[in-house]
Design a protein around this motif. Structure first.
Motif, PDB file in Angstrom:
ATOM      1  N   VAL A 145       0.861  -1.181   0.000  1.00 20.37           N
ATOM      2  CA  VAL A 145       0.000   0.000   0.000  1.00 20.37           C
ATOM      3  C   VAL A 145       0.897   1.231   0.000  1.00 20.37           C
ATOM      4  O   VAL A 145       1.694   1.433   0.917  1.00 20.37           O
ATOM      5  N   ALA A 193     -10.020   6.622   2.682  1.00 14.89           N
ATOM      6  CA  ALA A 193     -10.061   5.459   1.784  1.00 14.89           C
ATOM      7  C   ALA A 193      -9.421   4.243   2.444  1.00 14.89           C
ATOM      8  O   ALA A 193      -9.942   3.120   2.345  1.00 14.89           O
ATOM      9  N   ILE A 194      -8.299   4.460   3.118  1.00 16.13           N
ATOM     10  CA  ILE A 194      -7.638   3.364   3.828  1.00 16.13           C
ATOM     11  C   ILE A 194      -8.528   2.840   4.953  1.00 16.13           C
ATOM     12  O   ILE A 194      -8.703   1.622   5.115  1.00 16.13           O
ATOM     13  N   LEU A 227      -1.482  -1.560  -4.002  1.00 17.78           N
ATOM     14  CA  LEU A 227      -2.593  -0.621  -3.974  1.00 17.78           C
ATOM     15  C   LEU A 227      -2.045   0.793  -3.877  1.00 17.78           C
ATOM     16  O   LEU A 227      -1.261   1.098  -2.974  1.00 17.78           O
ATOM     17  N   GLY A 263      -7.652  10.434   1.235  1.00 12.85           N
ATOM     18  CA  GLY A 263      -6.762   9.278   1.182  1.00 12.85           C
ATOM     19  C   GLY A 263      -6.781   8.486   2.482  1.00 12.85           C
ATOM     20  O   GLY A 263      -6.826   7.244   2.471  1.00 12.85           O
ATOM     21  N   VAL A 285      -2.832   8.310  -9.931  1.00 14.58           N
ATOM     22  CA  VAL A 285      -3.759   7.190  -9.780  1.00 14.58           C
ATOM     23  C   VAL A 285      -4.616   7.034 -11.037  1.00 14.58           C
ATOM     24  O   VAL A 285      -4.808   5.920 -11.541  1.00 14.58           O
ATOM     25  N   VAL A 328      -2.929   4.704  -3.289  1.00 14.57           N
ATOM     26  CA  VAL A 328      -3.938   5.618  -2.748  1.00 14.57           C
ATOM     27  C   VAL A 328      -3.368   7.033  -2.801  1.00 14.57           C
ATOM     28  O   VAL A 328      -2.478   7.376  -2.033  1.00 14.57           O
ATOM     29  N   GLU A 329      -3.831   7.847  -3.715  1.00 16.63           N
ATOM     30  CA  GLU A 329      -3.346   9.217  -3.912  1.00 16.63           C
ATOM     31  C   GLU A 329      -1.877   9.228  -4.367  1.00 16.63           C
ATOM     32  O   GLU A 329      -0.991   8.817  -3.639  1.00 16.63           O
ATOM     33  N   ILE A 334       0.444   8.481   3.437  1.00 18.41           N
ATOM     34  CA  ILE A 334      -0.312   7.238   3.211  1.00 18.41           C
ATOM     35  C   ILE A 334       0.411   6.030   3.796  1.00 18.41           C
ATOM     36  O   ILE A 334      -0.213   5.164   4.427  1.00 18.41           O
ATOM     37  N   SER A 353      -4.412  13.071  -7.366  1.00 15.70           N
ATOM     38  CA  SER A 353      -4.984  11.858  -7.955  1.00 15.70           C
ATOM     39  C   SER A 353      -4.566  11.659  -9.411  1.00 15.70           C
ATOM     40  O   SER A 353      -4.975  10.684 -10.047  1.00 15.70           O
ATOM     41  N   VAL A 381      -7.066   3.570  -6.183  1.00 17.10           N
ATOM     42  CA  VAL A 381      -8.263   4.215  -5.640  1.00 17.10           C
ATOM     43  C   VAL A 381      -8.470   5.527  -6.394  1.00 17.10           C
ATOM     44  O   VAL A 381      -7.625   6.421  -6.331  1.00 17.10           O
ATOM     45  N   GLY A 437       1.353   5.602  -1.409  1.00 17.57           N
ATOM     46  CA  GLY A 437       0.620   6.792  -1.812  1.00 17.57           C
ATOM     47  C   GLY A 437       1.341   8.062  -1.418  1.00 17.57           C
ATOM     48  O   GLY A 437       2.518   8.032  -1.035  1.00 17.57           O
TER      49      GLY A 437
END
Length: 284
Positions: free
Chosen positions: A112, A125-126, A222, A122, A261, A224-225, A148, A258, A249, A114
């Motif tokens: 994970v 989302a986690i 993954l 963000g 992403v 995320v941001e 993140i 973003s 995400v 970001g």
């Protein structure tokens, strides 16, 4: 301890160590053992310096020091070395580890990564995705960076899950300072890894290189941001190059945080709306 492992420990601790230089010496050493022609004079100067320098390093002293500090050395030739990591481009010759080594055997792991400047979105989302992932025993791998990364580790711990942190530099020079307490906690209760000796100061080039370990330990990554040019996209590239899943995400089209992403989604990363989107691809 066999001679090959002893030699590798010495090589990794030399001032002149680099992945390619160590490879050249191990290859030449293998050639000598097999009575093939091995000519060190044809090796570049860095390799020659490394070959001379490493012989003066005392493995006994190093191992004694590390034992007192609860630091474990796992070479690529050891059984404890993760099989998944062996298959990546330039797998680390050695992992320095502090914490629960049994986490290396966890097959259901997710990287994970970001933005270091994580937004409330963000973080949210986690917090939304993790409960189901942790309930399904997914281990979280990240880089102990601010933003993140740090929240991913903390969320996994808070939910009673397992997490591995991979750092640039060595254990004696943790970065960033704001995450030192988190790193120290993980060295006791979870697991922290580095491919560099403990005294190593973190250098700028080490951060993108450690990303190959983060993705290499994991079934999927993954994101995320992330901005268009960021370390998170480097991690995703490593994952793609190794044939691993990449999840993203989505965020606001108005937010530069973003852009990276959305670029990944355009390139074929799986858009994630729920944890089931990830669990399905991981075969869970």
């Amino acid at each position: 301890m066999d001679e090959l492992k002893k030699k590798l420990i010495q090589l990794v601790h030399s001032r002149y160590a680099s992945w390619k230089a160590i490879y050249s010496i191990l290859k030449a050493n293998s050639a000598i053992n097999n009575n093939e022609a091995a000519n060190y004079s044809s090796i570049n100067p860095r390799v020659e310096r490394l070959n001379k320098d490493h012989q003066f390093i005392s493995t006994d002293k190093l191992l004694n020091d590390y034992t007192t500090q609860n630091i474990h050395l796992i070479t690529i030739f050891d059984e404890d070395y993760p099989d998944r990591l062996k298959t990546i481009y330039q797998p680390p010759w050695m992992l320095f580890a502090r914490g629960n080594l049994s986490l290396l055997k966890n097959r259901e792991s997710l990287a994970v990564v970001g933005s270091r400047n994580a937004t409330a979105y963000g973080i949210g989302a986690i917090d939304y995705l993790f409960p189901s992932l942790i309930d399904n025993n997914v281990l979280i791998v990240s880089g102990l960076a601010r933003g993140i990364d740090a929240h991913a580790h903390k969320a996994a711990i808070k939910l009673g899950g397992k997490t591995i942190g991979v750092i640039a530099g060595g254990f004696h020079n943790l970065y960033p300072k704001e995450n030192v307490k988190l790193a120290e906690y993980m060295m006791e209760k979870q697991l922290v890894l580095s491919e560099y000796p403990p005294a190593t100061m973190p250098a700028k080039w080490q951060f993108p290189m450690r990303n190959r370990i983060i993705s290499g330990l994991s079934k999927g990554t993954l994101v995320v941001e992330a901005r268009k040019k960021s370390g998170s996209l480097i991690t995703a590239d490593f994952a793609l190059n190794e044939g691993r899943d990449v999840f993203a995400v989505p965020g606001s089209i108005l937010s530069p945080d973003s852009d990276g992403v959305h670029y990944l989604i355009q390139q074929g990363a799986k858009l994630v709306k729920s944890s089931e989107d990830i669990l399905e691809e991981l075969g869970m």
